[in-house]
Design an enzyme around this catalytic site. Structure first.
Site, mmCIF file in Angstrom:
data_model
loop_
_atom_site.group_PDB
_atom_site.id
_atom_site.type_symbol
_atom_site.label_atom_id
_atom_site.label_comp_id
_atom_site.label_asym_id
_atom_site.label_seq_id
_atom_site.Cartn_x
_atom_site.Cartn_y
_atom_site.Cartn_z
ATOM 1 N N HIS A 1 -0.313 2.071 -11.879
ATOM 2 C CA HIS A 1 -0.874 1.837 -13.211
ATOM 3 C C HIS A 1 -1.605 0.495 -13.197
ATOM 4 O O HIS A 1 -1.059 -0.500 -12.702
ATOM 5 C CB HIS A 1 0.250 1.817 -14.256
ATOM 6 N N ASN B 1 3.566 6.399 -8.948
ATOM 7 C CA ASN B 1 2.301 6.234 -9.672
ATOM 8 C C ASN B 1 1.822 4.787 -9.557
ATOM 9 O O ASN B 1 2.634 3.869 -9.390
ATOM 10 C CB ASN B 1 2.510 6.564 -11.155
ATOM 11 N N GLY C 1 -11.553 8.088 -6.719
ATOM 12 C CA GLY C 1 -10.721 8.200 -5.535
ATOM 13 C C GLY C 1 -10.796 7.036 -4.570
ATOM 14 O O GLY C 1 -10.504 7.197 -3.386
ATOM 15 N N SER C 2 -11.124 5.832 -5.068
ATOM 16 C CA SER C 2 -11.158 4.698 -4.133
ATOM 17 C C SER C 2 -9.753 4.434 -3.573
ATOM 18 O O SER C 2 -9.606 4.022 -2.418
ATOM 19 C CB SER C 2 -11.734 3.445 -4.792
ATOM 20 N N ASP D 1 4.066 6.542 -17.802
ATOM 21 C CA ASP D 1 4.194 5.133 -17.394
ATOM 22 C C ASP D 1 5.563 4.538 -17.705
ATOM 23 O O ASP D 1 5.668 3.399 -18.175
ATOM 24 C CB ASP D 1 3.106 4.283 -18.098
HETATM 25 C C1 GAR Z 1 -6.961 3.023 -10.683
HETATM 26 O O1 GAR Z 1 -7.274 1.742 -11.185
HETATM 27 C C2 GAR Z 1 -5.543 3.393 -11.089
HETATM 28 O O2 GAR Z 1 -4.674 2.301 -11.177
HETATM 29 C C3 GAR Z 1 -5.787 3.986 -12.449
HETATM 30 O O3 GAR Z 1 -6.960 4.745 -12.294
HETATM 31 C C4 GAR Z 1 -7.821 4.088 -11.354
HETATM 32 C C5 GAR Z 1 -8.334 5.118 -10.388
HETATM 33 O O4 GAR Z 1 -9.319 4.577 -9.575
HETATM 34 N N1 GAR Z 1 -4.670 4.784 -12.882
HETATM 35 C C6 GAR Z 1 -4.363 4.925 -14.158
HETATM 36 O O5 GAR Z 1 -5.001 4.408 -15.062
HETATM 37 C C7 GAR Z 1 -3.111 5.766 -14.434
HETATM 38 N N2 GAR Z 1 -2.648 5.577 -15.775
HETATM 39 P P1 GAR Z 1 -9.788 5.340 -8.263
HETATM 40 O O6 GAR Z 1 -10.133 6.785 -8.663
HETATM 41 O O7 GAR Z 1 -10.979 4.615 -7.781
HETATM 42 O O8 GAR Z 1 -8.657 5.309 -7.272
#
Ligand code: GAR
Length: 189
Positions: free
Chosen positions: A103, A101, A11-12, A144
């Site tokens: 990605h 979203n 969740g950053s 995506d």
């Molecule tokens: C992020 O890098 C986001 O772009 C990716 O998951 C990570 C979540 O990081 N999303 C995907 O891969 C979607 N296909 P976070 O939990 O630290 O925000």
């Protein structure tokens, strides 16, 4: 405009988006939703006083629990911030062009089922790409696949690893994701 954040992981991005809109009078983060009860995103919501909801995979597929919560919180736009489940058609129909979203690669490359988080970075490094980056896009029924709102790039060199790429992508996400959400909302309002 009331927005909800969906997240499955640490969740950053949830933290960063909540912080960004804290002092914004027009855009309010009113809910955080997760399919994982132990998602770090839920702690960020709690610390910021934002209501949250967790749901199981089956509950999400039927979407009723989620839709009721979104209606209760008067959510007008959804942001997937590291959310790993496919969004059911009923929810997409309820929020036409209003589900965004992020990605962690330059779509249409390195997207699709199973392509999330470090899996994406492993594939990019294995393919010896010279560039990667982030894609912020609308969500449709395929993984995506929806229209691109914005892309931001980073350069790669032969020393990069999936971990160093993840770091570069995280920097891009932190500086561009909230601003891109804001610009999109102002455009459609
Ligand atoms: C992020 O890098 C986001 O772009 C990716 O998951 C990570 C979540 O990081 N999303 C995907 O891969 C979607 N296909 P976070 O939990 O630290 O925000």
């Amino acid at each position: 405009m009331n927005i909800a954040l969906f997240a499955s992981g640490t969740g950053s991005n949830v933290y960063n988006v909540i912080q960004h809109f804290k002092s914004n009078d027009l855009i309010n983060v009113v809910a955080v939703l997760s399919n994982k009860a132990d998602a770090g995103a839920l702690n960020h919501a709690k610390n910021a006083g934002v209501p949250s909801l967790t749901f199981g995979i089956k509950e999400f597929a039927s979407a009723i629990k989620v839709e009721e919560f979104l209606a209760e919180k008067k959510v007008e736009l959804i942001v997937l911030a590291g959310f790993l489940l496919k969004v059911p058609k009923s929810l997409i129909d309820l929020y036409p062009n209003k589900i965004i979203n992020i990605h962690p690669a330059l779509l249409p490359n390195f997207g699709g089922k199973g392509m999330y988080g470090i899996n994406v970075h492993n594939a990019v490094i294995a393919a010896k790409e010279k560039k990667s980056g982030i894609t912020i896009h609308l969500v449709n029924e395929k993984y995506d696949d929806g229209a691109t709102i914005a892309q931001f790039e980073c350069d790669l060199n032969e020393h990069d690893t999936p971990q160093s790429l993840a770091q570069k992508v995280s920097v891009l996400e932190k500086s561009h994701f909230p601003k891109t959400i804001e610009a999109y909302i102002l455009k459609i309002k």
